[in-house]
Design a protein around this motif. Structure first.
Motif, PDB file in Angstrom:
ATOM      1  N   GLY A   1      72.979  39.081  64.688  1.00  0.00           N
ATOM      2  CA  GLY A   1      73.683  37.677  64.783  1.00  0.00           C
ATOM      3  C   GLY A   1      73.190  36.610  65.939  1.00  0.00           C
ATOM      4  N   PHE A   2      73.060  37.419  66.966  1.00  0.00           N
ATOM      5  CA  PHE A   2      72.315  36.600  68.348  1.00  0.00           C
ATOM      6  C   PHE A   2      70.969  35.995  67.686  1.00  0.00           C
ATOM      7  CE2 PHE A   2      75.193  38.773  71.099  1.00  0.00           C
ATOM      8  CZ  PHE A   2      75.940  37.913  71.446  1.00  0.00           C
ATOM      9  N   VAL A   3      70.092  36.867  67.107  1.00  0.00           N
ATOM     10  CA  VAL A   3      68.690  36.279  66.741  1.00  0.00           C
ATOM     11  C   VAL A   3      68.838  35.136  65.651  1.00  0.00           C
ATOM     12  CG1 VAL A   3      66.712  36.806  65.290  1.00  0.00           C
ATOM     13  CG2 VAL A   3      67.495  38.633  67.057  1.00  0.00           C
ATOM     14  N   LEU A   4      69.790  35.091  64.842  1.00  0.00           N
ATOM     15  CA  LEU A   4      70.001  34.139  63.841  1.00  0.00           C
ATOM     16  C   LEU A   4      70.804  32.854  64.467  1.00  0.00           C
ATOM     17  CD1 LEU A   4      71.733  36.103  60.707  1.00  0.00           C
ATOM     18  CD2 LEU A   4      69.336  35.408  60.882  1.00  0.00           C
ATOM     19  N   SER A   5      71.632  33.173  65.531  1.00  0.00           N
ATOM     20  CA  SER A   5      71.993  32.119  66.210  1.00  0.00           C
ATOM     21  C   SER A   5      71.221  31.343  67.156  1.00  0.00           C
ATOM     22  CB  SER A   5      73.424  32.281  66.815  1.00  0.00           C
ATOM     23  OG  SER A   5      73.827  31.344  67.716  1.00  0.00           O
ATOM     24  N   GLY A   6      70.305  32.081  67.755  1.00  0.00           N
ATOM     25  CA  GLY A   6      69.085  31.585  68.417  1.00  0.00           C
ATOM     26  C   GLY A   6      68.304  30.700  67.861  1.00  0.00           C
ATOM     27  N   GLY A   7      67.699  31.238  66.754  1.00  0.00           N
ATOM     28  CA  GLY A   7      66.696  30.722  65.697  1.00  0.00           C
ATOM     29  C   GLY A   7      67.311  29.405  65.064  1.00  0.00           C
ATOM     30  N   SER A   8      68.768  29.407  64.950  1.00  0.00           N
ATOM     31  CA  SER A   8      69.511  28.242  64.439  1.00  0.00           C
ATOM     32  C   SER A   8      69.427  27.073  65.414  1.00  0.00           C
ATOM     33  CB  SER A   8      70.782  28.524  63.829  1.00  0.00           C
ATOM     34  OG  SER A   8      71.766  27.228  63.470  1.00  0.00           O
TER      35      SER A   8
END
Length: 469
Positions: A62-69
């Protein structure tokens, strides 16, 4: 592309944007390290130090996805923005699925994606993120989805406040647990998960520095400076207070009443420190403001006479000519020249001549309204701008100036002044208005000096001719 309102500090706005990108990269880096620990079964990579609770694998995803977003939200191109929103939607789905597991006691298979569990796992469901973290991911995903939708600004800011509350509660709970207490409601939340939630929230808020909560912090005002300096300490103080209070009871063995006394003393000292910090900030900002005012004053002021200089006169004249064209507001220009000033300098010296110029500045300033402009045009020549004044009113002002010069007790010998008056007319520009006033001044000199001559307005296609005196 962000449009910065006139009251925003562009340098601070750029700093907020850089901070947001740095946070996105940091979140992705830390989460990828945790995922590597899960993939290669290296429990040390999933925690901050040995024995500390591990970050769940799906939380790291989730953190990887949020950082990418967050990174894509600041990139140009519609497809990047849409892809960033899809990533935020995936973050929201991870949080929602975990909450479903808790509410319906289900196992959807997302808690053990890598099939391994670190040696020390806190909680009854190995690999599952804690309930507060699941709620935080729902809010974090919603924050990313609502970022480009301005009409949902208040809802997005509400999500951000909720995330801050979860992150700060987690930090306070961890501080109390560190001091010796167990069984805190956020005790199963790993410290690095809590820190990344706090950074992610601040990163999303900083991604829109001219909107919502961060708009005040980026403002080029005293309130903006206070927000930038004091908001973070204000957020961290409750964590520090909770840690100190529990420390007094658990480590030092103080009774609760005595711990409250020491806590009150500590709180008072902290508040006093913040007050001193604010006072010091006020002092620094006020000094900078005064220096800025002095610099602006010096840039447009003649040092010897204290009047406006040639540059400031040109700006004031341009403003009045604009008002003449747009709003038909008349004004008058007076050109003044000290009579036989070169001979005065030759006879009494340049120091005495400088004193005459200083007195001239004082006499001209005393004869004018606050809205008028008196300027040293060059050498012993001066100019006066009188807004909303026709040639009759300007001649009266010029007569008062003549009387002031005649009545002043000059130390060496009497000093007189000649004045040319010109009223503005439609179609005037700076050059022809100054030429008319200069011509009237030249006539006053040739008529015997120590007098006022009013220029005759020339005919123009836009205005009927006016007769002079």
């Amino acid at each position: 592309m962000i449009t910065v309102p006139f009251h925003q500090d562009m340098r601070v706005v750029q700093w907020f944007m850089r901070f947001s990108r740095a946070v996105a990269l940091l979140i992705c880096a830390v989460a990828l390290v945790v995922l590597a620990g899960w993939w290669w079964n290296r429990p040390l990579l999933t925690t901050m130090w040995p024995g500390q609770a591990a970050m769940a694998a799906n939380a790291a995803i989730g953190f990887v996805l949020s950082g990418g977003s967050l990174l894509l939200s600041q990139s140009r191109g519609p497809w990047r923005s849409r892809f960033g929103r899809w990533l935020s939607l995936a973050v929201l789905a991870i949080g929602t699925a975990t909450l479903v597991e808790y509410l319906w006691v289900e196992d959807l298979g997302i808690d053990h994606l890598f099939g391994v569990t670190p040696a020390r796992w806190s909680g009854p469901w190995p690999g599952r993120m804690a309930e507060p973290v699941a709620v935080a991911f729902v809010l974090l995903g919603g924050l990313g989805l609502l970022l480009p939708v301005r009409r949902w600004l208040y809802l997005r800011e509400g999500f951000a406040v909720g995330l801050l509350a979860i992150a700060m509660s987690g930090l306070a709970s961890y501080g109390i647990e560190l001091a010796g207490s167990n069984g805190m409601p956020f005790g199963r939340v790993p410290l690095h998960t809590t820190l990344l939630l706090l950074l992610a929230t601040l990163g999303w808020l900083s991604a829109t520095p001219t909107l919502g909560l961060t708009r005040v912090a980026t403002a080029d005002t005293l309130g903006g400076a206070l927000a930038r300096h004091l908001l973070l300490p204000a957020l961290l103080l409750p964590v520090v207070f909770a840690f100190v209070f529990e420390l007094l009871q658990s480590w030092l063995g103080l009774p609760e009443t005595l711990a409250f006394v020491f806590m009150a003393l500590f709180s008072g000292g902290a508040v006093a420190g913040l007050v001193w910090w604010v006072a010091n900030l006020f002092d620094t900002l006020e000094r900078q403001r005064r220096e800025s005012v002095l610099l602006r004053y010096d840039a447009g002021t003649d040092i010897l006479t204290g009047l406006a200089n040639r540059r400031a006169f040109g700006e004031a004249l341009a403003g009045l000519l604009h008002g003449q064209r747009e709003h038909d507001r008349m004004f008058s220009l007076l050109m003044l020249d000290l009579d036989r000033f070169k001979a005065y300098n030759d006879e009494f010296g340049h120091l005495a001549g400088d004193q005459v110029l200083r007195v001239t500045g004082h006499l001209l300033g005393a004869a004018l309204r606050p809205s008028d402009t008196a300027a040293r045009y060059g050498g012993e020549e001066f100019a006066l701008l009188l807004p909303d004044t026709d040639e009759t009113g300007a001649s009266e002002v010029a007569a008062r100036i003549l009387d002031a010069f005649r009545g002043y007790a000059w130390p060496q010998c009497a000093v007189t002044i000649s004045i040319g008056v010109a009223q503005s007319a439609r179609g005037d520009d700076a050059e022809n208005l100054i030429q008319r006033a200069d011509a009237a001044l030249y006539d006053a000199k040739h008529a015997g000096r120590d007098r006022v001559v009013t220029a005759t307005a020339v005919a123009s296609p836009e205005a009927a001719p006016r007769s002079g005196t």
